[in-house]
Design an enzyme around this catalytic site. Structure first.
Site, PDB file in Angstrom:
ATOM      1  N   LYS A  90     -42.019 -10.934 -20.025  1.00  0.00           N
ATOM      2  CA  LYS A  90     -41.443 -12.276 -20.103  1.00  0.00           C
ATOM      3  C   LYS A  90     -40.296 -12.252 -21.082  1.00  0.00           C
ATOM      4  CE  LYS A  90     -41.537 -16.785 -19.385  1.00  0.00           C
ATOM      5  NZ  LYS A  90     -40.149 -16.645 -18.865  1.00  0.00           N
ATOM      6  N   GLN A 111     -38.756  -9.428 -28.287  1.00  0.00           N
ATOM      7  CA  GLN A 111     -39.518 -10.366 -27.450  1.00  0.00           C
ATOM      8  C   GLN A 111     -41.009 -10.024 -27.437  1.00  0.00           C
ATOM      9  OE1 GLN A 111     -37.253 -12.611 -25.488  1.00  0.00           O
ATOM     10  NE2 GLN A 111     -39.074 -13.887 -25.430  1.00  0.00           N
ATOM     11  N   LYS A 114     -42.440 -11.603 -30.602  1.00  0.00           N
ATOM     12  CA  LYS A 114     -42.304 -13.056 -30.506  1.00  0.00           C
ATOM     13  C   LYS A 114     -43.356 -13.625 -29.565  1.00  0.00           C
ATOM     14  CE  LYS A 114     -38.140 -14.327 -29.694  1.00  0.00           C
ATOM     15  NZ  LYS A 114     -36.828 -14.758 -29.177  1.00  0.00           N
ATOM     16  N   LYS A 126     -36.564  -8.294 -21.162  1.00  0.00           N
ATOM     17  CA  LYS A 126     -35.274  -8.992 -21.269  1.00  0.00           C
ATOM     18  C   LYS A 126     -34.339  -8.413 -20.227  1.00  0.00           C
ATOM     19  CE  LYS A 126     -33.113 -12.108 -23.793  1.00  0.00           C
ATOM     20  NZ  LYS A 126     -33.610 -13.311 -24.507  1.00  0.00           N
ATOM     21  N   GLY A 165     -33.843 -18.166 -19.053  1.00  0.00           N
ATOM     22  CA  GLY A 165     -32.442 -18.210 -19.487  1.00  0.00           C
ATOM     23  C   GLY A 165     -32.229 -17.583 -20.852  1.00  0.00           C
ATOM     24  N   ASP A 166     -30.969 -17.414 -21.205  1.00  0.00           N
ATOM     25  CA  ASP A 166     -30.528 -16.980 -22.536  1.00  0.00           C
ATOM     26  C   ASP A 166     -29.037 -17.330 -22.576  1.00  0.00           C
ATOM     27  OD1 ASP A 166     -31.496 -15.262 -25.011  1.00  0.00           O
ATOM     28  OD2 ASP A 166     -29.531 -14.474 -24.526  1.00  0.00           O
ATOM     29  N   THR A 210     -36.330 -24.456 -27.718  1.00  0.00           N
ATOM     30  CA  THR A 210     -35.977 -23.432 -28.715  1.00  0.00           C
ATOM     31  C   THR A 210     -35.377 -24.095 -29.957  1.00  0.00           C
ATOM     32  OG1 THR A 210     -35.555 -21.905 -26.906  1.00  0.00           O
ATOM     33  CG2 THR A 210     -34.749 -21.270 -29.076  1.00  0.00           C
ATOM     34  N   ASN A 241     -27.256 -24.250 -25.826  1.00  0.00           N
ATOM     35  CA  ASN A 241     -28.576 -24.861 -25.663  1.00  0.00           C
ATOM     36  C   ASN A 241     -29.367 -24.929 -26.976  1.00  0.00           C
ATOM     37  OD1 ASN A 241     -31.660 -23.956 -25.194  1.00  0.00           O
ATOM     38  ND2 ASN A 241     -31.056 -25.520 -23.725  1.00  0.00           N
ATOM     39  N   SER A 377     -41.883 -21.987 -22.050  1.00  0.00           N
ATOM     40  CA  SER A 377     -41.846 -21.314 -20.745  1.00  0.00           C
ATOM     41  C   SER A 377     -43.271 -20.980 -20.295  1.00  0.00           C
ATOM     42  CB  SER A 377     -41.034 -20.022 -20.822  1.00  0.00           C
ATOM     43  OG  SER A 377     -39.662 -20.286 -20.689  1.00  0.00           O
TER      44      SER A 377
HETATM   45  P1  NDP Z   1     -25.771 -20.616 -24.827  1.00  0.00           P
HETATM   46  O1  NDP Z   1     -25.057 -19.757 -23.883  1.00  0.00           O
HETATM   47  O2  NDP Z   1     -26.266 -21.946 -24.393  1.00  0.00           O
HETATM   48  O3  NDP Z   1     -24.886 -20.844 -26.149  1.00  0.00           O
HETATM   49  C1  NDP Z   1     -24.448 -19.778 -26.926  1.00  0.00           C
HETATM   50  C2  NDP Z   1     -23.580 -20.323 -28.032  1.00  0.00           C
HETATM   51  O4  NDP Z   1     -23.290 -19.266 -28.941  1.00  0.00           O
HETATM   52  C3  NDP Z   1     -22.240 -20.842 -27.549  1.00  0.00           C
HETATM   53  O5  NDP Z   1     -21.794 -21.853 -28.398  1.00  0.00           O
HETATM   54  C4  NDP Z   1     -21.364 -19.589 -27.646  1.00  0.00           C
HETATM   55  O6  NDP Z   1     -19.977 -19.890 -27.796  1.00  0.00           O
HETATM   56  C5  NDP Z   1     -21.894 -18.957 -28.913  1.00  0.00           C
HETATM   57  N1  NDP Z   1     -21.713 -17.500 -28.838  1.00  0.00           N
HETATM   58  C6  NDP Z   1     -22.246 -16.663 -27.922  1.00  0.00           C
HETATM   59  N2  NDP Z   1     -21.848 -15.405 -28.135  1.00  0.00           N
HETATM   60  C7  NDP Z   1     -21.057 -15.464 -29.204  1.00  0.00           C
HETATM   61  C8  NDP Z   1     -20.329 -14.487 -29.923  1.00  0.00           C
HETATM   62  N3  NDP Z   1     -20.343 -13.187 -29.551  1.00  0.00           N
HETATM   63  N4  NDP Z   1     -19.616 -14.895 -31.000  1.00  0.00           N
HETATM   64  C9  NDP Z   1     -19.611 -16.213 -31.359  1.00  0.00           C
HETATM   65  N5  NDP Z   1     -20.267 -17.175 -30.717  1.00  0.00           N
HETATM   66  C10 NDP Z   1     -20.977 -16.804 -29.662  1.00  0.00           C
HETATM   67  O7  NDP Z   1     -26.988 -19.709 -25.370  1.00  0.00           O
HETATM   68  P2  NDP Z   1     -28.328 -20.158 -26.072  1.00  0.00           P
HETATM   69  O8  NDP Z   1     -28.078 -21.354 -26.925  1.00  0.00           O
HETATM   70  O9  NDP Z   1     -29.378 -20.199 -25.042  1.00  0.00           O
HETATM   71  O10 NDP Z   1     -28.642 -18.885 -26.997  1.00  0.00           O
HETATM   72  C11 NDP Z   1     -28.179 -18.780 -28.346  1.00  0.00           C
HETATM   73  C12 NDP Z   1     -29.028 -17.759 -29.093  1.00  0.00           C
HETATM   74  O11 NDP Z   1     -30.405 -18.183 -29.081  1.00  0.00           O
HETATM   75  C13 NDP Z   1     -29.039 -16.345 -28.526  1.00  0.00           C
HETATM   76  O12 NDP Z   1     -29.170 -15.423 -29.599  1.00  0.00           O
HETATM   77  C14 NDP Z   1     -30.304 -16.307 -27.697  1.00  0.00           C
HETATM   78  O13 NDP Z   1     -30.791 -14.999 -27.523  1.00  0.00           O
HETATM   79  C15 NDP Z   1     -31.221 -17.128 -28.576  1.00  0.00           C
HETATM   80  N6  NDP Z   1     -32.392 -17.692 -27.916  1.00  0.00           N
HETATM   81  C16 NDP Z   1     -32.254 -18.526 -26.841  1.00  0.00           C
HETATM   82  C17 NDP Z   1     -33.373 -19.067 -26.252  1.00  0.00           C
HETATM   83  C18 NDP Z   1     -33.275 -20.088 -25.170  1.00  0.00           C
HETATM   84  O14 NDP Z   1     -34.318 -20.693 -24.840  1.00  0.00           O
HETATM   85  N7  NDP Z   1     -32.109 -20.373 -24.617  1.00  0.00           N
HETATM   86  C19 NDP Z   1     -34.730 -18.691 -26.679  1.00  0.00           C
HETATM   87  C20 NDP Z   1     -34.760 -17.876 -27.869  1.00  0.00           C
HETATM   88  C21 NDP Z   1     -33.619 -17.369 -28.428  1.00  0.00           C
HETATM   89  P3  NDP Z   1     -18.983 -19.720 -26.510  1.00  0.00           P
HETATM   90  O15 NDP Z   1     -19.333 -20.859 -25.600  1.00  0.00           O
HETATM   91  O16 NDP Z   1     -17.632 -19.795 -27.102  1.00  0.00           O
HETATM   92  O17 NDP Z   1     -19.302 -18.377 -25.926  1.00  0.00           O
END
Ligand code: NDP
Length: 445
Positions: A90, A111, A114, A126, A165-166, A210, A241, A377
């Site tokens: 997962k 993961q 976690k 992943k 998603g991620d 999250t 997100n 999830s």
């Molecule tokens: P989204 O795609 O919704 O948002 C990602 C955000 O981070 C955007 O604002 C993006 O900016 C920014 N970002 C991404 N890559 C970079 C980078 N290389 N440098 C600077 N800014 C960056 O993703 P999520 O919110 O879902 O995920 C964010 C983090 O949380 C990740 O580390 C993910 O692994 C982790 N996570 C997510 C979960 C989930 O349920 N979604 C669960 C657990 C962990 P821009 O739009 O400019 O790219």
């Protein structure tokens, strides 16, 4: 690091050259596990760590698709099925140009622990692709997702591997992926993907989970010092997100979130981020954060730079790995930082974590603090299995119980191993022991 574990770590590094993030994640976990192996020699005899650091299965595949101009495009897809001791693999799918095998392996490795910490029956995995969704039309996203699933479908299933998603993969992408899975398999198998739309098998609270969970975890840490989010000055990185929902939750608890970012820059809004406007720009219009600065008065937009140049009492890194380095951590500490809750996976470098811990800052590592997403999830899978759907209030209550439980388990484990308040140690040991016990019970596989 314990010499026995250092030898195992060195073998893992030599065997997986060029995978820097994976090396970092393995090193960070193994550094915590020396005391466990003193108490449990059977883990060494059973080669638990050697097995844990080697994924059960790694799939790499070609993803061909056609863009709107009729040009052929070729991307690379990944799914790393890391460990299924506790349940089906997962973990999310990430679509971002930086995705490579080392990044998918670091995420899959994290993961495992976690998912174990949530107490739910889920293993770790992943996946993702180096596909860049930015600037792509809906039709291009759909064709890409369909092509991606045309290979992935044969490797997943509700009892085998359940992606979600991620970064770059939200409700729209999960919809296209699910549609293609259903079409190929001729099965309405709700439990094969999570993060689905509410009207077709998704769970309420999953989109918020999250970010909300990260704040709930941080609130529990603050409580141990007689503090709360009320009145805190919070800085959040990212505006996706996780970030948006962390901002919403922190402000609902009385904090002022003064800044957030995207990969182009950050906004400073001393009155507190207007979550409705942020959602409109990022979720509805799929626009850039720069637009927030244009549409709201008394807001500064800083092009480039780091959001960690700002002062905060609570920092919530919610963007990506290694976005907060040692120098930024030292600056935050000098300026009054009390707590860090990692919404993203491994956003703090090893140097930054050391700075926080040496300064006595409350530090909630991602594998514990951001587990609310995968936990919800698992609640979505429960609802799918029983063909039920729960209310928002009930699901949020379950999420809160789970996050408080994770916090308490990490804290109790840190106490038990003689390092009170060390949530990194608590999370690593707490997650590891559960998986290790299950692996030994299931024999050499
Ligand atoms: P989204 O795609 O919704 O948002 C990602 C955000 O981070 C955007 O604002 C993006 O900016 C920014 N970002 C991404 N890559 C970079 C980078 N290389 N440098 C600077 N800014 C960056 O993703 P999520 O919110 O879902 O995920 C964010 C983090 O949380 C990740 O580390 C993910 O692994 C982790 N996570 C997510 C979960 C989930 O349920 N979604 C669960 C657990 C962990 P821009 O739009 O400019 O790219």
């Amino acid at each position: 690091m314990d010499a026995r574990l250092e030898a195992i770590r060195d073998t893992v590094l030599a065997r997986n050259p060029g995978e820097g993030e994976f090396h970092q994640a393995v090193t960070e976990v193994l550094e915590s596990l020396g005391p466990v192996h003193d108490r449990h020699p059977e883990f060494l005899e059973g080669a638990v760590l050697e097995r844990l650091c080697e994924p059960e299965r790694q799939i790499i595949f070609r993803v061909p698709w056609v863009d709107d101009a009729g040009r052929f495009q070729i991307n690379r897809g990944f799914r790393v099925e890391f460990n299924s001791a506790l349940g089906p693999f997962k973990g999310g799918l990430r679509f971002h140009p930086s995705v490579n095998l080392g990044i998918v392996k670091f995420l899959g490795f994290e993961q495992i622990f976690k998912n174990a910490l949530t107490g739910m029956p889920i293993g770790g995995g992943k996946g993702g692709s180096d596909f860049d969704p930015r600037g792509r039309s809906d039709a291009e996203i759909m064709r890409f997702c369909q092509s991606f699933m045309t290979e992935l479908y044969r490797h997943i299933g509700e009892y085998t591997d359940v992606p979600a998603g991620d970064i770059g993969v939200g409700g729209r992408e999960i919809g296209y992926l699910f549609g293609q899975y259903k079409r190929i398999t001729n099965r309405y198998e709700s439990g094969v993907l999570t993060g689905k739309g509410i009207s077709w098998g998704g769970s309420l609270v999953r989109p918020e989970a999250t970010g909300y969970g990260t704040v709930i975890f941080a609130e529990e840490m603050l409580k141990t010092r007689g503090l709360s989010f009320d009145g805190q000055r919070v800085v959040v990185s990212g505006s996706g997100n996780v970030a948006i929902n962390a901002i919403a939750k922190a402000q609902s608890l009385g904090a002022t979130v003064v800044a957030c970012s995207d990969s182009s820059g950050y906004v400073v809004d001393e009155a507190g981020i207007d979550v409705a406007l942020l959602r409109q720009i990022k979720e509805v219009e799929r626009g850039r954060l720069k637009d927030y600065g244009i549409r709201r008065s008394a807001v500064d937009y800083v092009d480039g730079g780091s959001v960690w140049d700002l002062d905060a009492t609570v920092a919530l890194p919610c963007a990506t790995q290694n976005e907060l380095d040692g120098a930024a951590a030292a600056r935050l500490v000098r300026n009054g930082l009390l707590a860090v809750g990692e919404g993203a996976n491994m956003p703090s470098t090893r140097e930054a974590v050391a700075v926080f811990q040496d300064a006595g800052v409350l530090f909630g590592p991602g594998k514990a603090a951001n587990a609310g997403g995968v936990a919800t999830s698992a609640l979505e899978m429960q609802q799918n299995a029983s063909r039920d759907s729960w209310s928002f209030a009930h699901t949020e209550e379950r999420l809160t119980e789970i996050m408080v439980g994770i916090h308490d388990r990490c804290a109790a484990t840190a106490d038990e191993y003689g390092d009170p308040g060390n949530y990194v140690l608590g999370a690593n040991i707490g997650g590891f022991v559960k998986v290790a016990d299950a692996m030994l019970a299931q024999g050499l596989i």
